[in-house]
Scaffold this motif. Structure first.
Motif, short mmCIF file in Angstrom:
data_model
loop_
_atom_site.label_atom_id
_atom_site.label_comp_id
_atom_site.label_asym_id
_atom_site.label_seq_id
_atom_site.Cartn_x
_atom_site.Cartn_y
_atom_site.Cartn_z
N LEU A 7 0.83 -1.21 0.00
CA LEU A 7 0.00 0.00 0.00
C LEU A 7 0.86 1.26 0.00
CD1 LEU A 7 -2.75 -1.13 2.52
CD2 LEU A 7 -2.82 -1.19 0.01
N GLU A 8 1.96 1.24 0.75
CA GLU A 8 2.88 2.38 0.76
C GLU A 8 3.52 2.58 -0.61
OE1 GLU A 8 4.24 2.29 5.45
OE2 GLU A 8 5.43 1.20 3.97
N SER A 9 3.86 1.49 -1.27
CA SER A 9 4.43 1.58 -2.62
C SER A 9 3.42 2.17 -3.59
CB SER A 9 4.87 0.20 -3.11
OG SER A 9 5.94 -0.28 -2.34
N PHE A 10 2.19 1.68 -3.54
CA PHE A 10 1.13 2.23 -4.39
C PHE A 10 0.96 3.72 -4.13
CE2 PHE A 10 -1.54 -1.93 -4.92
CZ PHE A 10 -0.60 -2.42 -5.80
N ALA A 11 0.90 4.10 -2.87
CA ALA A 11 0.70 5.50 -2.50
C ALA A 11 1.83 6.38 -3.03
CB ALA A 11 0.58 5.64 -0.99
N SER A 12 3.03 5.82 -3.12
CA SER A 12 4.19 6.56 -3.60
C SER A 12 4.36 6.47 -5.12
CB SER A 12 5.46 6.03 -2.92
OG SER A 12 5.38 6.21 -1.54
N GLY A 13 3.48 5.73 -5.78
CA GLY A 13 3.58 5.59 -7.22
C GLY A 13 4.69 4.67 -7.67
N VAL A 14 4.97 3.67 -6.85
CA VAL A 14 6.03 2.70 -7.16
C VAL A 14 5.40 1.37 -7.54
CG1 VAL A 14 8.01 1.45 -6.20
CG2 VAL A 14 7.61 3.83 -5.56
N ALA A 64 -0.33 2.36 -10.17
CA ALA A 64 -0.26 1.97 -8.75
C ALA A 64 -0.82 3.09 -7.88
CB ALA A 64 1.18 1.65 -8.36
N SER A 65 -0.43 4.33 -8.20
CA SER A 65 -0.93 5.47 -7.44
C SER A 65 -2.45 5.60 -7.58
CB SER A 65 -0.24 6.75 -7.93
OG SER A 65 -0.68 7.86 -7.20
N ASN A 66 -2.94 5.43 -8.80
CA ASN A 66 -4.39 5.48 -9.02
C ASN A 66 -5.10 4.35 -8.29
OD1 ASN A 66 -4.13 7.71 -10.67
ND2 ASN A 66 -4.05 6.51 -12.54
N ARG A 67 -4.47 3.18 -8.26
CA ARG A 67 -5.06 2.05 -7.55
C ARG A 67 -5.18 2.36 -6.07
NH1 ARG A 67 -6.56 -3.01 -8.25
NH2 ARG A 67 -5.98 -4.67 -6.83
N PHE A 68 -4.14 2.95 -5.50
CA PHE A 68 -4.18 3.32 -4.08
C PHE A 68 -5.30 4.32 -3.82
CE2 PHE A 68 -3.04 6.13 -0.59
CZ PHE A 68 -2.89 5.22 0.43
N GLY A 70 -7.98 4.67 -5.34
CA GLY A 70 -9.29 4.06 -5.53
C GLY A 70 -9.70 3.07 -4.46
N LEU A 71 -8.80 2.76 -3.55
CA LEU A 71 -9.13 1.82 -2.48
C LEU A 71 -10.14 2.45 -1.53
CD1 LEU A 71 -5.61 0.30 -1.75
CD2 LEU A 71 -7.48 -0.77 -2.98
N ALA A 72 -11.24 1.79 -1.33
CA ALA A 72 -12.37 2.35 -0.57
C ALA A 72 -12.01 2.76 0.85
CB ALA A 72 -13.51 1.34 -0.56
N PHE A 73 -11.17 2.01 1.53
CA PHE A 73 -10.91 2.32 2.93
C PHE A 73 -10.00 3.51 3.12
CE2 PHE A 73 -6.79 0.30 2.81
CZ PHE A 73 -6.95 -0.77 1.98
N PHE A 74 -9.53 4.13 2.03
CA PHE A 74 -8.71 5.33 2.15
C PHE A 74 -9.46 6.57 1.68
CE2 PHE A 74 -5.35 2.14 2.16
CZ PHE A 74 -4.67 2.55 3.29
N ARG A 75 -10.76 6.47 1.52
CA ARG A 75 -11.56 7.61 1.07
C ARG A 75 -12.09 8.37 2.26
NH1 ARG A 75 -14.73 5.06 -4.04
NH2 ARG A 75 -12.87 4.88 -5.30
#
Length: 75
Positions: A7-14, A64-68, A70-75
């Motif tokens: 999740l941290e990687s996704f959030a960072s666009g990695v 990856a960033s877009n996927r992060f 879009g995750l419901a629990f981070f809205r």
């Protein structure tokens, strides 16, 4: 349990390279990285990185960033 480092990687666009163990194979979509079987993980990662352009990896990072996002629990 969610693997926080993914999740941290996704959030960072990695883009993420992971094993297909547990939920990891489902969490890492092909447009945001790749997942491989445990017994061939290292060889598959080397092959993947050898044949994937920097531009493609950059696009995977954006996905990856877009996927992060879009995750419901981070809205």
């Amino acid at each position: 349990a969610e693997p926080v480092v993914i999740l941290e990687s996704f959030a960072s666009g990695v883009p993420v390279l992971a094993t297909k163990r547990g939920c990891l194979g489902d969490l890492v979509a092909p447009d945001a990285g790749a997942s491989f079987h445990e017994h061939t993980f290292v060889v598959d990662c080397v092959d993947f990185l050898s044949h994937t352009s920097r531009e493609a990896l950059s696009e995977m990072g954006k996905s990856a960033s877009n996927r992060f996002e879009g995750l419901a629990f981070f809205r």
